[in-house]
Design a protein around this motif. Structure first.
Motif, PDB file in Angstrom:
ATOM      1  N   PRO A   1       4.634 -27.167  14.659  1.00 31.93           N
ATOM      2  CA  PRO A   1       5.574 -27.666  13.831  1.00 31.93           C
ATOM      3  C   PRO A   1       6.168 -26.262  13.410  1.00 31.93           C
TER       4      PRO A   1
ATOM      5  N   ILE B   1       9.632 -30.827  12.738  1.00 33.10           N
ATOM      6  CA  ILE B   1       8.327 -31.618  13.113  1.00 33.10           C
ATOM      7  C   ILE B   1       7.847 -31.253  14.420  1.00 33.10           C
TER       8      ILE B   1
ATOM      9  N   TRP C   1       3.425 -36.798  12.898  1.00 37.03           N
ATOM     10  CA  TRP C   1       4.759 -36.132  12.594  1.00 37.03           C
ATOM     11  C   TRP C   1       6.204 -36.789  12.721  1.00 37.03           C
TER      12      TRP C   1
END
Lengths: 366, 299
Positions: B3, B186, B206
């Motif tokens: 991420p 994400i 996520w």
């Protein structure tokens, strides 16, 4: 909704127009061929094809609510029958004075010794009013029923059972002579629609043609809905309703909208069905009838629209064969079909085609 | 596939960033909250929480019982604007019930719940609360399995969510850019066409956080974000949540103490539906009452 062109891939559009040409051009043209021609489509097949188009319309309506939104209705026969009765009432009223008893009242009322028309029969002598009622009554009933059921968050099998109970209750109601819809004989012996004689072959072709056109139009409408963001919300409600809520959508309104539309489409199908079949009676409200509608969609494949149409056509085709050859076995065949599909074809016939195509593609690569 | 910690600034996030994390005890009174970013015209009328006294969420003397069992018992809690708060507590302490109350899923028997000083959450439905900018992540990752990653984010995006509007909605370039920004945040770049159902467990978690971000939330409620994650995924999630604080207020419910230590600035301990202790992680761990509760559980 996106541009109409984006509803399908190029290949999808080619398929759509091939089917449209078959239904709208090929069938009437082949019917017009001389009877000696091997390609001649016999007259008796025309109303049957029209009937199948009506069933396909119902299947599309079922797929929107079940396949896409995940709400299994086992009572869509109610909306189909109400649409049918509204049309039947017009057909009865349009032949006032020409019945067996030469009365202004429909024959069954004379038979019951009724002296005047019940209040809810007024207005049905006008075709536009009857057509409006064929759509509005199912829509209104669905709206009110849906409002209470969805607001109370009734889901899954409980919802299905309530819909089943409703169709059963309405069947009992319509069976009674006092209800005013012809009791268990229903409405029949129709003569004319808008002045056209229903037994005339050309009128039958026209009715079939209109039904096929409506089917194609409703298919495109349904396709536009499921391809819109609202359509994706419906599928999201099916997959994770709480997440939909916490994303800020109110599922109640989405469910209510699609549920009501689905009922209206069934009403439309019923209204198109009755003049072609020539009768409407409470057997359309039998619980088994509504279950059969769910079977069409399950057999064809849920959540594809095309699958619903294929399912309605193939199951009813099979039914026609069975009722001609071995009527006593039809219910066993239907039950067996349902078990087979559940066990081996969870995605229905369209899922089977998809799987076959994938295997073939894999083999081609290997 | 990490991420990426944002410098990603999707359309107008800059103003949000200005509301920096602060320590409640030292904070000067804030000016009334200005609208943080130009909202789309059709959602501009969503009520803005008044955070002039620092807090974005107040729960006061909230109680709820199920069949005589007091799941929440006179709970008082206040979350500051821009804060990252961890809530811990043994099983059955009422953590999830508390989230249910804030998001409108459960109605408390008594007490008040306010968003800012002006929005009474107890008068609103789940969907209305979500539209205010309160996002919730469930314990079990809940994404739309049948939709692609891109469509998941699109559906979550802040927009007019009425049926008629959704029927004719089309994505603007700005909205596409926003989705791309969240995809980067994400760490799911390149996955946008994949069905959400085919993602790994960590990726689904996520994606769900990404869906919350698409809502332009003021307050994120995150229930056990690292349950079932690998060590590396846990680390990445900690980074992600840390990067969100300041721009958003974040409340994390978690069991994993190492994880809580890695992200927490302030920790609240719930026990039997009541706040047992509140403070820094070190203060909490040396608090005799807390030790007793956790030891009593058989630690």
């Amino acid at each position: 909704m996106h541009g109409i062109r984006n509803l399908h891939t190029t290949r999808g559009w080619v398929g759509f127009f091939v089917v449209a040409a078959l239904l709208l051009v090929a069938v009437p043209v082949l019917n017009a061929l001389p009877e000696t021609s091997p390609l001649h489509v016999p007259d008796w097949l025309i109303p049957l094809a029209g009937k199948f188009c009506c069933y396909a319309l119902v299947a599309l309506a079922m797929d929107l609510i079940w396949g896409y939104t995940g709400i299994l209705s086992l009572g869509h026969g109610v909306y189909f029958a109400l649409g049918g009765y509204a049309m039947g009432m017009y057909l009865m009223r349009s032949m006032a004075g020409e019945g067996v008893y030469r009365s202004e009242l429909p024959d069954f009322m004379v038979f019951l010794n009724w002296k005047e028309l019940p209040w809810f029969w007024h207005g049905f002598e006008y075709f536009p009013f009857a057509l409006l009622m064929a759509l509005a009554v199912p829509g209104l009933l669905a709206f009110v029923f849906g409002w209470f059921a969805f607001r109370s968050r009734i889901k899954g099998v409980y919802f299905s059972i309530i819909t089943q109970a409703m169709t059963f209750a309405l069947m009992l109601l319509f069976f009674r002579n006092e209800t005013g819809f012809g009791g268990n004989n229903g409405l029949t012996d129709f003569k004319r629609l808008l002045g056209f004689t229903l037994s005339e072959p050309s009128v039958r072709v026209a009715l079939y043609w209109l039904t096929a056109l409506v089917l194609l139009g409703v298919y495109l409408l349904a396709r536009a809905i499921v391809r819109s963001r609202a359509g994706r919300v419906l599928t999201a409600i099916r997959d994770a309703e709480s997440r939909v809520m916490f994303c800020g959508y109110e599922p109640l309104y989405y469910k209510l909208a699609i549920w009501t539309l689905s009922a209206v489409l069934c009403g439309l199908a019923g209204a198109l069905y009755v003049p072609q079949v020539g009768i409407i009676n409470p057997s359309e409200l039998a619980p088994a009838q509504s279950i059969e509608m769910a079977v069409w969609v399950a057999v064809g494949g849920r959540g594809t629209l095309v699958g619903a149409v294929i399912g309605a056509a193939s199951v009813n085709g099979l039914k026609s064969v069975f009722t001609a050859v071995a009527p006593e076995f039809w219910l066993y065949a239907l039950g067996g079909l349902f078990v087979l599909v559940t066990l081996f074809l969870p995605e229905g016939l369209t899922g089977l085609f998809r799987r076959l195509r994938r295997t073939r593609a894999a083999e081609a690569r290997a | 596939m990490n991420p990426v910690i944002p410098p990603v600034t999707p359309a107008g996030d800059a103003l949000k960033g200005a509301q920096m994390l602060h320590d409640a005890s030292e904070a000067p009174p804030k000016p009334p909250a200005a609208p943080r970013e130009p909202l789309p015209a059709d959602v501009r009328d969503r009520p803005v929480p008044d955070v002039s006294h620092g807090a974005i969420l107040y729960l006061e003397s909230v109680s709820v019982s199920f069949d005589g069992f007091k799941a929440i018992n006179d709970l008082n809690l206040s979350i500051d604007d821009g804060e990252l708060r961890c809530i811990i507590g043994p099983n059955g302490a009422g953590k999830t019930t508390m989230m249910d109350i804030i998001t409108g899923k459960t109605r408390p028997d008594t007490g008040t719940v306010y968003f800012g000083q002006n929005v009474n959450l107890l008068e609103l439905r789940e969907s209305e609360i979500a539209q205010l900018g309160i996002g919730r992540k469930f314990q079990k990752p809940t994404v739309f399995q049948g939709h692609s990653v891109f469509e998941n984010l699109e559906l979550a995006m802040q927009a007019d969510k009425r049926v008629r509007r959704a029927l004719f909605a089309r994505l603007s370039d700005e909205q596409r850019a926003r989705i791309a920004g969240v995809l980067a945040t994400i760490g799911l770049n390149g996955y946008e066409r994949q069905l959400a159902g085919s993602l790994s467990h960590g990726q689904k978690q996520w994606l769900e956080i990404g869906m919350l971000l698409m809502q332009n939330p003021r307050l994120l409620l995150v229930d056990e974000p690292v349950a079932g994650m690998t060590e590396q995924e846990t680390e990445q999630t900690a980074e992600l949540l840390n990067s969100l604080a300041g721009k958003h207020s974040v409340v994390v419910v978690e069991h994993d103490m190492a994880f809580v230590r890695s992200i927490a600035r302030k920790v609240t301990v719930l026990h039997e539906g009541h706040v047992l202790a509140e403070g820094t992680m070190d203060a909490i761990q040396s608090n005799p009452k807390v030790v007793e509760v956790y030891l009593g559980e058989g630690a």
